[in-house]
Design a protein around this motif. Structure first.
Motif, short mmCIF file in Angstrom:
data_model
loop_
_atom_site.label_atom_id
_atom_site.label_comp_id
_atom_site.label_asym_id
_atom_site.label_seq_id
_atom_site.Cartn_x
_atom_site.Cartn_y
_atom_site.Cartn_z
N ALA A 98 -0.12 7.63 5.23
CA ALA A 98 -0.88 6.56 5.87
C ALA A 98 -0.11 6.03 7.07
O ALA A 98 1.11 5.85 7.04
CB ALA A 98 -1.13 5.43 4.88
N LYS A 128 -10.42 -0.68 10.00
CA LYS A 128 -10.88 0.02 8.80
C LYS A 128 -9.79 0.95 8.27
O LYS A 128 -8.88 1.33 8.99
CB LYS A 128 -12.14 0.84 9.10
N ARG A 129 -9.95 1.32 7.00
CA ARG A 129 -9.09 2.34 6.40
C ARG A 129 -9.86 3.65 6.43
O ARG A 129 -10.87 3.80 5.75
CB ARG A 129 -8.72 1.97 4.96
N THR A 130 -9.35 4.60 7.20
CA THR A 130 -10.07 5.85 7.44
C THR A 130 -9.25 7.04 6.98
O THR A 130 -8.07 7.16 7.33
CB THR A 130 -10.39 6.00 8.94
N PHE A 151 -0.12 2.83 9.71
CA PHE A 151 -0.63 1.47 9.85
C PHE A 151 -0.57 1.06 11.32
O PHE A 151 0.51 0.94 11.90
CB PHE A 151 0.17 0.52 8.97
N THR A 206 0.86 -1.18 0.00
CA THR A 206 0.00 0.00 0.00
C THR A 206 0.89 1.23 0.00
O THR A 206 1.87 1.29 0.75
CB THR A 206 -0.90 0.04 1.24
N ASN A 249 -5.21 -4.33 11.62
CA ASN A 249 -5.51 -3.89 10.26
C ASN A 249 -6.18 -2.52 10.21
O ASN A 249 -7.03 -2.26 9.35
CB ASN A 249 -6.39 -4.92 9.55
N THR A 250 -5.81 -1.67 11.13
CA THR A 250 -6.35 -0.31 11.18
C THR A 250 -5.40 0.64 10.46
O THR A 250 -4.20 0.67 10.75
CB THR A 250 -6.55 0.15 12.63
N VAL A 251 -5.92 1.40 9.51
CA VAL A 251 -5.10 2.34 8.74
C VAL A 251 -5.72 3.73 8.83
O VAL A 251 -6.92 3.90 8.57
CB VAL A 251 -4.99 1.93 7.26
N GLY A 300 -2.80 5.15 -0.33
CA GLY A 300 -3.89 4.18 -0.24
C GLY A 300 -3.97 3.26 -1.44
O GLY A 300 -4.65 2.22 -1.38
N LEU A 314 -10.77 3.36 0.50
CA LEU A 314 -11.18 3.73 1.85
C LEU A 314 -12.38 2.92 2.32
O LEU A 314 -13.21 2.48 1.52
CB LEU A 314 -11.54 5.22 1.90
#
Length: 317
Positions: free
Chosen positions: A218, A172-174, A220, A7, A224-226, A48, A89
């Motif tokens: 980003a 989540k990817r926020t 990390f 990523t 698995n929270t981004v 991302g 996202l």
């Protein structure tokens, strides 16, 4: 060693910081043919993006392919310049400061419109709730919850206050976005348990934020929270949206359109039920936001009306 999926975590001109669980962070460049590839965007790759890369003969990795994007968030402030900010996202976190500096409803509504157009769920986060009364923060929360949005309020001075937010972003990817000074960097520091971004105080003379983030990056985290942080912006450009998309981005108008009998119409004429609602029954603050956004499309170089929440909200009573 073959190709590995990464990523993009940050972009430095021609260089990319990329991340994978197996390799962690690495420095990469684009393969020659990708550098020459035409793109309508400012940059063909954004934070991302999922990419395939392989180790070069030196220490660098070489990016050979970009995977198809699940979604992306963009803004456009000029007719010929669309800026994609990030990709892939799970949600957009709109940070709105309650005070010093106070985030205006129009700014929130612009970001809500942009996220609706890309079908990325928004999360409204009111920061600095310790600077206003409990009644005021409840009013702001209820205002957007009644429109169907997910809302949470935090104090950046309290770890306990931020814990419920962690539950909403975990796994989540926020993308975090907001004006300068709303507390994005401070919030990321809390969530990461150490300083990952330099933070500055709000200017005492202007009550406006000082820019601390100069490009998106980003972070990390566990499970698995981004988190993707972004530079603070004064106003979110929406010139990539059409008038119909703007109208539909307002939940109260979207519900009315669903009952419209003219299936193939949507010309927003004088008999349009959405237009009738705006003229006769729409919340004054929301109406002002919509009119301001429509004016942006018609006159992209206009001077923005900058009304504070406390001034706009009084018209609702």
């Amino acid at each position: 060693m073959g190709k590995e999926q990464f990523t993009i975590a940050r972009i430095f001109g021609a260089y990319y910081e990329i991340y994978s669980e197996e390799t962690s962070y690495a420095l990469a460049v684009l393969k020659g043919k990708l550098r020459l590839k035409n793109s309508n965007e400012r940059h063909p790759f954004v934070v991302g993006d999922l990419v395939l890369a392989e180790k070069s003969s030196g220490e660098e990795w070489v990016i050979s392919e970009r995977m198809e994007r699940k979604n992306y968030l963009s803004r456009k402030s000029d007719r010929g310049d669309s800026h994609v900010l990030c990709a892939n996202l799970d949600q957009v976190a709109i940070l709105a400061s309650c005070k010093d500096p106070e985030t205006k409803p129009g700014f929130i509504d612009r970001l809500l419109a942009a996220s609706y157009q890309t079908e990325i769920p928004p999360l409204i986060i009111f920061t600095k709730k310790d600077l206003i009364s409990d009644e005021e923060i409840e009013e702001r929360e209820v205002y957007y919850k009644e429109l169907g949005y997910e809302v949470i309020s935090v104090s950046l001075l309290s770890e306990e206050s931020i814990q419920p937010l962690w539950e909403r972003i975990r796994g989540k990817r926020t993308f975090l976005c907001g004006n300068s000074g709303v507390g994005k960097s401070t919030l990321m520091n809390h969530l990461h348990k150490k300083t990952v971004q330099r933070t500055n105080l709000v200017s005492g003379s202007t009550k406006k934020g000082k820019h601390t983030t100069t490009n998106s990056f980003a972070l990390f985290l566990e499970e698995n929270t981004v988190l993707i942080d972004s530079p603070g912006v004064k106003e979110w450009g929406i010139l990539h949206l059409t008038p119909v998309e703007l109208w539909e981005s307002f939940p109260e108008l979207r519900k009315i359109k669903e009952t419209c009998q003219e299936i193939y119409c949507c010309e927003l004429g004088s008999e349009c039920p959405m237009r009738k609602h705006v003229n006769e029954a729409m919340d004054e603050t929301r109406k002002k936001s919509l009119e301001s956004m429509i004016e942006s499309l018609e006159n992209p170089h206009r001077v923005t009306r900058r009304d504070h929440w406390t001034k706009a909200v009084t018209k609702r009573y």
